[in-house]
Every structure is written in C-alpha cells, then in structure tokens.
Design a protein around this motif. Structure first.
Motif, PDB file in Angstrom:
ATOM      1  N   GLY A  56     -25.489  23.916  18.509  1.00 32.98           N
ATOM      2  CA  GLY A  56     -24.249  23.165  18.434  1.00 32.98           C
ATOM      3  C   GLY A  56     -24.136  22.213  17.267  1.00 32.98           C
ATOM      4  N   ALA A  57     -25.161  22.101  16.441  1.00 36.73           N
ATOM      5  CA  ALA A  57     -25.096  21.180  15.301  1.00 36.73           C
ATOM      6  C   ALA A  57     -24.046  21.650  14.299  1.00 36.73           C
ATOM      7  CB  ALA A  57     -26.463  21.075  14.632  1.00 36.73           C
ATOM      8  N   ASP A  58     -23.293  20.717  13.753  1.00 37.79           N
ATOM      9  CA  ASP A  58     -22.246  21.032  12.786  1.00 37.79           C
ATOM     10  C   ASP A  58     -22.728  20.662  11.384  1.00 37.79           C
ATOM     11  OD1 ASP A  58     -19.975  21.556  11.366  1.00 37.79           O
ATOM     12  OD2 ASP A  58     -18.730  20.022  12.335  1.00 37.79           O
ATOM     13  N   PHE A  59     -23.299  21.638  10.686  1.00 40.23           N
ATOM     14  CA  PHE A  59     -23.835  21.374   9.350  1.00 40.23           C
ATOM     15  C   PHE A  59     -22.742  21.313   8.288  1.00 40.23           C
ATOM     16  CE2 PHE A  59     -27.389  23.379  11.660  1.00 40.23           C
ATOM     17  CZ  PHE A  59     -28.317  22.351  11.546  1.00 40.23           C
ATOM     18  N   SER A  60     -21.524  21.734   8.642  1.00 41.72           N
ATOM     19  CA  SER A  60     -20.424  21.670   7.671  1.00 41.72           C
ATOM     20  C   SER A  60     -20.102  20.231   7.303  1.00 41.72           C
ATOM     21  CB  SER A  60     -19.179  22.360   8.231  1.00 41.72           C
ATOM     22  OG  SER A  60     -18.676  21.662   9.359  1.00 41.72           O
ATOM     23  N   LYS A  61     -20.450  19.275   8.167  1.00 41.67           N
ATOM     24  CA  LYS A  61     -20.211  17.867   7.845  1.00 41.67           C
ATOM     25  C   LYS A  61     -21.149  17.377   6.747  1.00 41.67           C
ATOM     26  CE  LYS A  61     -18.516  16.666  12.478  1.00 41.67           C
ATOM     27  NZ  LYS A  61     -18.749  15.827  13.680  1.00 41.67           N
ATOM     28  N   ILE A  62     -22.296  18.032   6.624  1.00 35.72           N
ATOM     29  CA  ILE A  62     -23.254  17.651   5.580  1.00 35.72           C
ATOM     30  C   ILE A  62     -22.856  18.264   4.243  1.00 35.72           C
ATOM     31  CG2 ILE A  62     -25.675  17.814   4.875  1.00 35.72           C
ATOM     32  CD1 ILE A  62     -26.401  17.818   7.854  1.00 35.72           C
TER      33      ILE A  62
END
Length: 384
Positions: A56-62
């Motif tokens: 569920g981690a949203d790496f697009s924010k990084i």
C-alpha cells in the motif's frame, strides 16, 4: 544457507538479481525476496518466494510527476549529464531512496529477524539491506545493475538512512559489504573493487504470439524505451525514429508496454508493429537490431544476444551506457532527431558492426556465471 534478496521496487532492480537468486536455489540454498510494488509479482513470476515489505505504500509521492513530458525529459537529461561527468549517483537520488527505504525498513527488518538469513543480497540503492545486515551481524552483497563501480556508494547512502537506523535502534554503521558487478571489468566505469559475474538477462515469462514464433520475412528492429522513460517523458520523441523507418524493408516492432499512450506518435507507418508487454528476452533472439533508451539492463541484454544497438540516452546513466555501445563498436549513440533511414539501414546491414556485436556476445558468454559465484558467497557468509 539462507539468502535474503532485498530489492527496490522496480523491474530494473529485481530482474538483474534473478540469475544469482536461481543459481543459489539450484545449488540447494534457500532464497526469499523482500521487496514491494511490481517487484513482488516479478519475483513470484520467476518462481521465488517473496514478501511484500511495504504493501500500500505510495512511492509516487517521492517521485511526483511535475510539469509536461518535455519538462520532465529535460530534468532527466540534466541529471543524466551530472551522472555522466561525475560517474556517481547524485545526492538527490540517494535522498529519494532514503525515503523509499524508510517506508520498507520496518517489515524488512522484522521479516529478516524471523527468517534469519545468513546473507543479504541487495539492489544497489536498497539501504534497508545495510540496516538489516548490520542488525543481524551478517554480510551484505551489493548486486550490480549498472556499468558504474561506486566503491563509496554504501558510505554515501548511509547518512540518508540515519533517521531510519535511529528509529529502529540499529547503530549507524556499515556491515561488511561485497559488491558484485554484472559486466566484465573492461566495460565497467567509475572507481571500486568487486567480484565480476556474468549477467543473466531476464525480463519475465510469457506466451509467444504467433508472429514471434513464426520465421520472420524481413529484418526486424525493436524500438523500446524500457519501463521508466515512457511514464516520465512520454513517447513523442520516437516520431522521428518512425519517420526514418517508413518505407524501409524492415519490420519495426514498437515495444512500449501495455499502459503507454501511442496517440502522440500519430499514424504509424505500415511496417511498424505495436505490441503490448513482451519480454525483451523473447524478442532478442529474433532481432537484427534494437533501438533503445540506453538502460543498463537493456544494453547488456542486447550485447549478450549479439544484436547491434542504437542507444538514445534520456537520463540517469544512459549516456554512460550509450558511450559503451559506441566505444565497443556494437552500435550508435544518437538522439532521436539524429536518426535517419541510413542509420537504421546500417543497424541491420553494416557487417563490421555485426561482427563486433557477435564478438562481444562471445566474450560475455565466456565470463564466469552466477553458479561460479555461489561458493564465494557461501564462504563470505561463513556457512558450512
């Protein structure tokens, strides 16, 4: 021996690790893959046990998408120019991967403490492996996936992991780190010492379509931009490549994946075949030439197949890889707007080019494979 593979989210991180993972499995050792995102299913698809350490981690924010595709392409080129000069991963990237690692750290360390590996093998920027190896008192093996030797990379990455080490109560110190490079010494760039292992190209499995299983009727060139470039910079730059291909007695396979919008390219020439996701290792044995973005994995897989290359660098270490293609005499280093019908004809017809590509493939095939690395890893881990 138990070996934990700790891999960053991304096919370009997990695929280069699979040859070594299966060499260990074939030798009877236990392997598990701690990763997340698309790398989970890629590992499972390769027949390995995987554990999702950041569901569920949203790496697009990084790595948020900012601006137009043209502006993002310009930013990619700027970072690529920096890497080409310094032959080092920029601090900007280390900082971003520090954030990625923080999201993956808790479950990675928890799983490792439960599974109790003797050794951890990690993709170059996966600092949770450094944390885990230090916490468990075991060695870490940096699995190469680029042509850069960066002996100081673990040390440069460590400060960006400091908050994570502190939060999890692990001393901010490096474990024993052993780099393993995926290409012969003469093809590597940068500074550092490590073991060299023959690369085993892997791009996933799949069912061959009828057209790919049948004999080809004319020379075939594939055009690909890997898994990252289309989503960041778009595919509009390929219009000049397709214009150069129009009218040639050559089949052009446009392999850009399933989720890529081809509308910016406009009408496709009659000799262009667009395809969805097709593993590159399925395409390579049928090719007379390949046009690509200069990704390290694509460059080396094409070299192993003896296929002449036309590299069009977009960013990251692409210019270093494209330079290797050119200096090795196995292809061209050009930008899309520089590609002409004559260039594409030379890609499939130039005999010195083909002889150089064949000679490089023979040299690469003679290098020690992942199976030869297994006894050294057993010794490194101190396992009987």
């Amino acid at each position: 021996m138990r070996v934990l593979f700790n891999v960053s989210p991304g096919l370009d991180h997990v695929y280069p690790a699979l040859g070594l993972a299966w060499a260990l499995r074939t030798a009877g050792h236990q392997v598990a893959v701690a990763t997340t995102g698309v790398s989970v299913q890629a590992a499972v698809g390769a027949g390995l046990t995987a554990y999702d350490v950041a569901p569920g981690a949203d790496f697009s924010k990084i790595f948020p998408k900012k601006g137009t595709p043209e502006e993002r392409a310009a930013a990619m080129r700027a970072r690529g120019a920096e890497i080409t000069v310094s032959e080092e991963t920029p601090d900007f990237i280390l900082q971003k991967f520090g954030e990625i690692n923080d999201l993956m750290a808790d479950r990675t360390l928890e799983f490792a403490r439960n599974w109790r590996p003797d050794l951890v093998v990690y993709s170059r920027l996966q600092g949770t492996a450094l944390l885990t190896a230090r916490a468990l008192g075991i060695p870490a093996v940096e699995n190469g996936y680029s042509f850069l030797r960066e002996g100081n990379l673990p040390g440069r990455l460590l400060p960006h992991l400091a908050p994570t080490f502190e939060r999890l109560g692990v001393p901010l110190e490096l474990p024993t780190v052993q780099p393993v490079y995926f290409a012969p010494e003469e093809l590597m760039r940068g500074e550092g010492q490590g073991w060299t292992m023959r690369f085993v190209p892997h791009h996933g499995g799949g069912v061959l379509p009828e057209w790919l299983a049948a004999p080809k009727e004319r020379p075939r060139i594939v055009v690909t931009l890997g898994t990252i470039v289309p989503g960041v910079a778009g595919v509009g730059s390929l219009r000049s490549v397709l214009d150069a291909a129009e009218g040639l007695d050559t089949e052009i396979v446009l392999a850009l994946g399933d989720q890529v919008d081809l509308e910016p390219l406009g009408p496709l020439p009659a000799n262009v075949r667009p395809v969805g996701w097709t593993p590159l290792n399925s395409l390579l044995p049928t090719l007379d030439g390949i046009v690509h973005h200069g990704g390290a994995g694509t460059t080396l897989a094409s070299a192993h197949a003896g296929v002449p290359q036309l590299a069009m660098p977009y960013g990251s270490d692409n210019w270093i890889n494209a330079g290797i293609v050119e200096t090795a005499g196995v292809g061209f280093n050009l930008q899309p707007e520089e590609i002409t019908p004559a260039v594409l004809r030379a890609l499939v017809e130039d005999q010195p080019l083909r002889k150089a590509a064949t000679a490089l493939a023979e040299n690469l095939a003679a290098q020690p494979g992942p199976d030869a690395m297994v006894p050294r890893l057993v010794e490194l881990a101190g396992v009987r």
